[in-house]
Scaffold this motif. Sequence first.
Motif, PDB file in Angstrom:
ATOM      1  N   VAL A 177      -5.650  -0.241  12.347  1.00 46.03           N
ATOM      2  CA  VAL A 177      -5.692   0.452  11.062  1.00 46.03           C
ATOM      3  C   VAL A 177      -5.673   1.941  11.383  1.00 46.03           C
ATOM      4  O   VAL A 177      -6.506   2.432  12.144  1.00 46.03           O
ATOM      5  N   ASP A 178      -4.722   2.665  10.795  1.00 44.94           N
ATOM      6  CA  ASP A 178      -4.606   4.096  11.083  1.00 44.94           C
ATOM      7  C   ASP A 178      -5.795   4.881  10.550  1.00 44.94           C
ATOM      8  O   ASP A 178      -6.370   5.711  11.250  1.00 44.94           O
ATOM      9  N   ILE A 179      -6.159   4.630   9.290  1.00 50.29           N
ATOM     10  CA  ILE A 179      -7.259   5.358   8.657  1.00 50.29           C
ATOM     11  C   ILE A 179      -8.094   4.377   7.839  1.00 50.29           C
ATOM     12  O   ILE A 179      -7.547   3.546   7.116  1.00 50.29           O
ATOM     13  N   PHE A 194      -8.166   0.585   3.651  1.00 51.99           N
ATOM     14  CA  PHE A 194      -7.508   0.536   4.947  1.00 51.99           C
ATOM     15  C   PHE A 194      -6.111   1.092   4.736  1.00 51.99           C
ATOM     16  O   PHE A 194      -5.349   0.586   3.908  1.00 51.99           O
ATOM     17  N   ILE A 195      -5.784   2.159   5.473  1.00 52.48           N
ATOM     18  CA  ILE A 195      -4.574   2.922   5.194  1.00 52.48           C
ATOM     19  C   ILE A 195      -3.632   2.914   6.393  1.00 52.48           C
ATOM     20  O   ILE A 195      -4.029   3.225   7.522  1.00 52.48           O
ATOM     21  N   GLU A 196      -2.387   2.580   6.111  1.00 51.39           N
ATOM     22  CA  GLU A 196      -1.323   2.640   7.103  1.00 51.39           C
ATOM     23  C   GLU A 196      -0.499   3.891   6.835  1.00 51.39           C
ATOM     24  O   GLU A 196      -0.124   4.159   5.691  1.00 51.39           O
ATOM     25  N   PRO A 230     -15.562  -4.388  -2.133  1.00 53.00           N
ATOM     26  CA  PRO A 230     -14.199  -4.210  -2.642  1.00 53.00           C
ATOM     27  C   PRO A 230     -13.341  -3.414  -1.649  1.00 53.00           C
ATOM     28  O   PRO A 230     -13.687  -2.301  -1.265  1.00 53.00           O
ATOM     29  N   CYS A 231     -12.244  -4.026  -1.230  1.00 53.27           N
ATOM     30  CA  CYS A 231     -11.335  -3.406  -0.261  1.00 53.27           C
ATOM     31  C   CYS A 231      -9.933  -3.377  -0.847  1.00 53.27           C
ATOM     32  O   CYS A 231      -9.585  -4.180  -1.706  1.00 53.27           O
ATOM     33  N   ARG A 232      -9.145  -2.454  -0.330  1.00 54.20           N
ATOM     34  CA  ARG A 232      -7.725  -2.445  -0.671  1.00 54.20           C
ATOM     35  C   ARG A 232      -6.947  -1.841   0.491  1.00 54.20           C
ATOM     36  O   ARG A 232      -7.529  -1.243   1.399  1.00 54.20           O
ATOM     37  N   PHE A 233      -5.632  -2.014   0.421  1.00 55.67           N
ATOM     38  CA  PHE A 233      -4.745  -1.538   1.467  1.00 55.67           C
ATOM     39  C   PHE A 233      -3.763  -0.556   0.850  1.00 55.67           C
ATOM     40  O   PHE A 233      -3.011  -0.911  -0.053  1.00 55.67           O
ATOM     41  N   ASP A 234      -3.799   0.680   1.326  1.00 58.11           N
ATOM     42  CA  ASP A 234      -2.907   1.732   0.856  1.00 58.11           C
ATOM     43  C   ASP A 234      -1.924   2.089   1.959  1.00 58.11           C
ATOM     44  O   ASP A 234      -2.183   1.834   3.143  1.00 58.11           O
ATOM     45  N   VAL A 235      -0.815   2.690   1.570  1.00 61.20           N
ATOM     46  CA  VAL A 235       0.161   3.210   2.522  1.00 61.20           C
ATOM     47  C   VAL A 235       0.409   4.668   2.186  1.00 61.20           C
ATOM     48  O   VAL A 235       0.564   5.019   1.012  1.00 61.20           O
TER      49      VAL A 235
END
Length: 121
Positions: free
Chosen positions: A45-47, A57-59, A101-106
């Motif tokens: 995970v980048d960030i 969790f950010i790519e 609560p989680c999410r995945f952003d780009v």
Amino acid sequence: MTKWYYRKENKRAVGRRWEELAAAYLCSLGYEILDRNFYIRGGEVDIVARDGNYLVFIEVKYRSTSAAGDPAEAVDGRKQKRIRLAAREYLMKKGLTEDIPCRFDVVAIAGNNIRLIPNAF
């Protein structure tokens, strides 16, 4: 072989520079950066950041021009699976429950254009 190693290291340095830019951009939007480059075998995970109640969790993907396509398109199903794997491990290592609560952003960077895609997958 030395030339390949040199080029790979150079690529990593370039990646770090764009991740720094992405982190600054996210901070300007109110994200709190918690971790960077969380790596496990089989994923990274980048960030990792907090945005309100969400653990995010950010790519970060960069392309110097649009000739190679939209950077966000590089986050395909295989890449998403690897990021999810690393995210689960992150939660376990930090002692966090999976009900947080989680999410995945780009963050997609193309040339000088930067954009956030929240809840990308």
